[in-house]
Write a protein that holds these residues in place. Structure first.
Motif, mmCIF file in Angstrom:
data_model
loop_
_atom_site.group_PDB
_atom_site.id
_atom_site.type_symbol
_atom_site.label_atom_id
_atom_site.label_comp_id
_atom_site.label_asym_id
_atom_site.label_seq_id
_atom_site.Cartn_x
_atom_site.Cartn_y
_atom_site.Cartn_z
ATOM 1 N N ASP A 10 -1.458 12.574 7.384
ATOM 2 C CA ASP A 10 -2.396 11.535 6.971
ATOM 3 C C ASP A 10 -2.217 11.159 5.500
ATOM 4 N N ASN A 11 -1.496 11.979 4.749
ATOM 5 C CA ASN A 11 -1.212 11.657 3.351
ATOM 6 C C ASN A 11 0.233 11.246 3.121
ATOM 7 N N VAL A 12 1.004 11.069 4.178
ATOM 8 C CA VAL A 12 2.313 10.432 4.045
ATOM 9 C C VAL A 12 2.052 8.934 3.886
ATOM 10 N N TRP A 27 0.817 -1.213 0.000
ATOM 11 C CA TRP A 27 0.000 0.000 0.000
ATOM 12 C C TRP A 27 0.853 1.266 0.000
ATOM 13 N N ARG A 28 1.990 1.240 0.650
ATOM 14 C CA ARG A 28 2.813 2.447 0.698
ATOM 15 C C ARG A 28 3.260 2.847 -0.707
ATOM 16 N N GLU A 29 3.709 1.878 -1.487
ATOM 17 C CA GLU A 29 4.138 2.151 -2.854
ATOM 18 C C GLU A 29 2.963 2.563 -3.728
ATOM 19 N N ALA A 30 1.840 1.862 -3.573
ATOM 20 C CA ALA A 30 0.664 2.181 -4.375
ATOM 21 C C ALA A 30 0.151 3.585 -4.074
ATOM 22 N N THR A 31 0.161 3.964 -2.800
ATOM 23 C CA THR A 31 -0.324 5.292 -2.414
ATOM 24 C C THR A 31 0.594 6.383 -2.931
ATOM 25 N N GLU A 32 1.889 6.176 -2.821
ATOM 26 C CA GLU A 32 2.854 7.161 -3.331
ATOM 27 C C GLU A 32 2.587 7.441 -4.808
ATOM 28 N N ARG A 33 2.403 6.401 -5.579
ATOM 29 C CA ARG A 33 2.163 6.564 -7.006
ATOM 30 C C ARG A 33 0.816 7.233 -7.266
ATOM 31 N N MET A 56 -7.828 3.367 6.782
ATOM 32 C CA MET A 56 -7.579 3.817 5.420
ATOM 33 C C MET A 56 -8.881 3.975 4.649
ATOM 34 N N THR A 57 -8.996 5.093 3.943
ATOM 35 C CA THR A 57 -10.194 5.362 3.143
ATOM 36 C C THR A 57 -9.826 6.294 2.008
ATOM 37 N N GLY A 58 -10.809 6.611 1.164
ATOM 38 C CA GLY A 58 -10.600 7.519 0.049
ATOM 39 C C GLY A 58 -11.618 8.640 0.063
ATOM 40 N N PHE A 59 -11.296 9.732 -0.622
ATOM 41 C CA PHE A 59 -12.220 10.851 -0.789
ATOM 42 C C PHE A 59 -12.150 11.334 -2.231
ATOM 43 N N ARG A 60 -13.337 11.616 -2.767
ATOM 44 C CA ARG A 60 -13.430 12.163 -4.117
ATOM 45 C C ARG A 60 -14.691 13.021 -4.207
ATOM 46 N N GLY A 61 -14.533 14.247 -4.700
ATOM 47 C CA GLY A 61 -15.682 15.107 -4.921
ATOM 48 C C GLY A 61 -16.510 15.348 -3.676
ATOM 49 N N GLY A 62 -15.847 15.423 -2.512
ATOM 50 C CA GLY A 62 -16.562 15.699 -1.282
ATOM 51 C C GLY A 62 -17.196 14.493 -0.625
ATOM 52 N N ARG A 63 -16.968 13.290 -1.157
ATOM 53 C CA ARG A 63 -17.586 12.083 -0.591
ATOM 54 C C ARG A 63 -16.521 11.052 -0.245
ATOM 55 N N GLU A 64 -16.789 10.303 0.814
ATOM 56 C CA GLU A 64 -15.908 9.195 1.176
ATOM 57 C C GLU A 64 -16.145 8.044 0.217
ATOM 58 N N ILE A 74 -6.213 9.226 -0.897
ATOM 59 C CA ILE A 74 -6.057 8.054 -0.037
ATOM 60 C C ILE A 74 -5.468 8.538 1.272
ATOM 61 N N THR A 75 -6.165 8.277 2.355
ATOM 62 C CA THR A 75 -5.766 8.836 3.633
ATOM 63 C C THR A 75 -5.999 7.814 4.744
ATOM 64 N N ALA A 76 -5.286 7.978 5.835
ATOM 65 C CA ALA A 76 -5.481 7.148 7.026
ATOM 66 C C ALA A 76 -5.151 7.996 8.244
ATOM 67 N N HIS A 77 -5.904 7.808 9.308
ATOM 68 C CA HIS A 77 -5.658 8.559 10.527
ATOM 69 C C HIS A 77 -4.240 8.296 11.034
#
Length: 331
Positions: free
Chosen positions: A142-144, A20-26, A235-243, A254-257
């Motif tokens: 949270d985006n690292v 996930w770390r590599e996938a998120t970075e990309r 871990m979750t995602g956000f797009r256009g104001g929605r989770e 892609i973010t995580a607390h």
């Protein structure tokens, strides 16, 4: 739903299994990365910075407080915004500061400098070293990117691998420094339990803090502590104001607390945004009704500010962010 494999993950190409770390970075920072889009974060979700200018005003007051604590020889006060988005917070703080305040503002961001930004703001790819003042990181950690671990049916913690379409499976056992971090900060909860391995965030925060010679470093994020780690991760995602489901193809955030207690160094303080903003004079209290009769326009303005303050400090909302305040003693 995850399923287990035993071979090493293939890397880099879309459609192959990567941690996930590599996938998120990309997905966030690669050639088509989410955070490099022209609209910036404000096009997809609302942060405290975008909710009200009261937030920038509070940061301005914090900067003034920090300036008063600096050594007498410091004549230029640094304001370093890490994860600056499109510079909205810095622009607001500069507007809120008193005339003549000796500030030098730095926006630390991987996206390109936006057109029309206040020329006083310096745009850079990493925090400047050897400065004194306030380093402020609002929803940066949270985006690292981090790896995700899941405990299999035999009690072994394994890296979770993911494809660009969001499908997951389990990879190799977690070992080394990642395993040590989990043992200390996020012990297993049983088969199926998940954890985000926060070691890269600890290191990123330590590196940012180390750039200050004196002053205060502040990280603001949704967070959890060792007493109440979420058993299945965050871990979750956000797009256009929605989770949305986190899919690492560049289409969503892609973010995580953040385990901010793991980031904290000796002398740090952790408190809710509600408490932090109250200390800085942001209150959701309604103005006195008598003002409505004596000065109706002032009453309406005060009522609007109270509503904005209430949003910034609300239980179950923005007020639940955690602030990590790390003083940097005078050298």
């Amino acid at each position: 739903m995850t399923h287990e494999v035993t071979k090493e993950a293939e890397r880099a190409a879309d459609g192959e299994w990567v941690p996930w770390r590599e996938a998120t970075e990309r997905a966030l920072y690669g050639p088509r990365g989410f955070y490099l889009r022209p609209e910036g974060p404000a096009g997809h979700f609302r942060t405290s910075v975008h909710a009200s200018p009261l937030y920038a005003g509070a940061v301005a007051r914090l900067l003034e407080e920090t300036a008063r604590s600096l050594p007498a020889g410091v004549t230029e006060i640094a304001l370093v915004d890490v994860g600056a988005g499109r510079g909205e917070l810095l622009a607001g703080v500069l507007a809120a500061l008193p005339d003549g305040f000796p500030v030098r503002a730095y926006a630390v961001e991987r996206a390109a400098r936006p057109a029309g930004l206040d020329p006083r703001i310096e745009w850079c790819g990493r925090p400047p070293a050897g400065v004194s003042g306030l380093l402020f990181a609002n929803e940066w950690l949270d985006n690292v990117p981090v790896d995700v671990a899941e405990t299999d049916g035999e009690g072994v913690r394994r890296y979770v691998l993911v494809r660009a379409d969001g499908e997951e499976r389990l990879g190799n056992p977690v070992t080394g420094a990642d395993a040590e971090w989990l043992d200390r900060w996020w012990p297993p909860t049983g088969p199926g339990g998940r954890a985000e391995i926060g070691r890269p965030r600890d290191e990123a925060w330590a590196a940012a803090v180390a750039t200050l010679d004196a002053g205060l470093a502040v990280a603001v994020d949704y967070a959890h502590d060792a007493a109440a780690r979420p058993p299945f991760g965050t871990m979750t995602g956000f797009r256009g104001g929605r989770e949305v489901h986190p899919v690492p193809d560049g289409s969503c955030d892609i973010t995580a607390h953040v385990a901010l207690d793991a980031c904290a160094r000796p002398g740090a303080e952790l408190l809710s945004q509600r408490e932090a903003l109250h200390r800085l004079g942001v209150s959701g209290g309604r103005p006195p009704l008598a003002l409505a009769s004596s000065d109706p326009a002032a009453y309406v303005r005060a009522l609007s500010r109270a509503g904005e303050a209430a949003e910034l400090t609300a239980h179950g909302g923005l007020g639940d962010f955690t602030w990590l305040l790390q003083p940097i003693p005078r050298a």
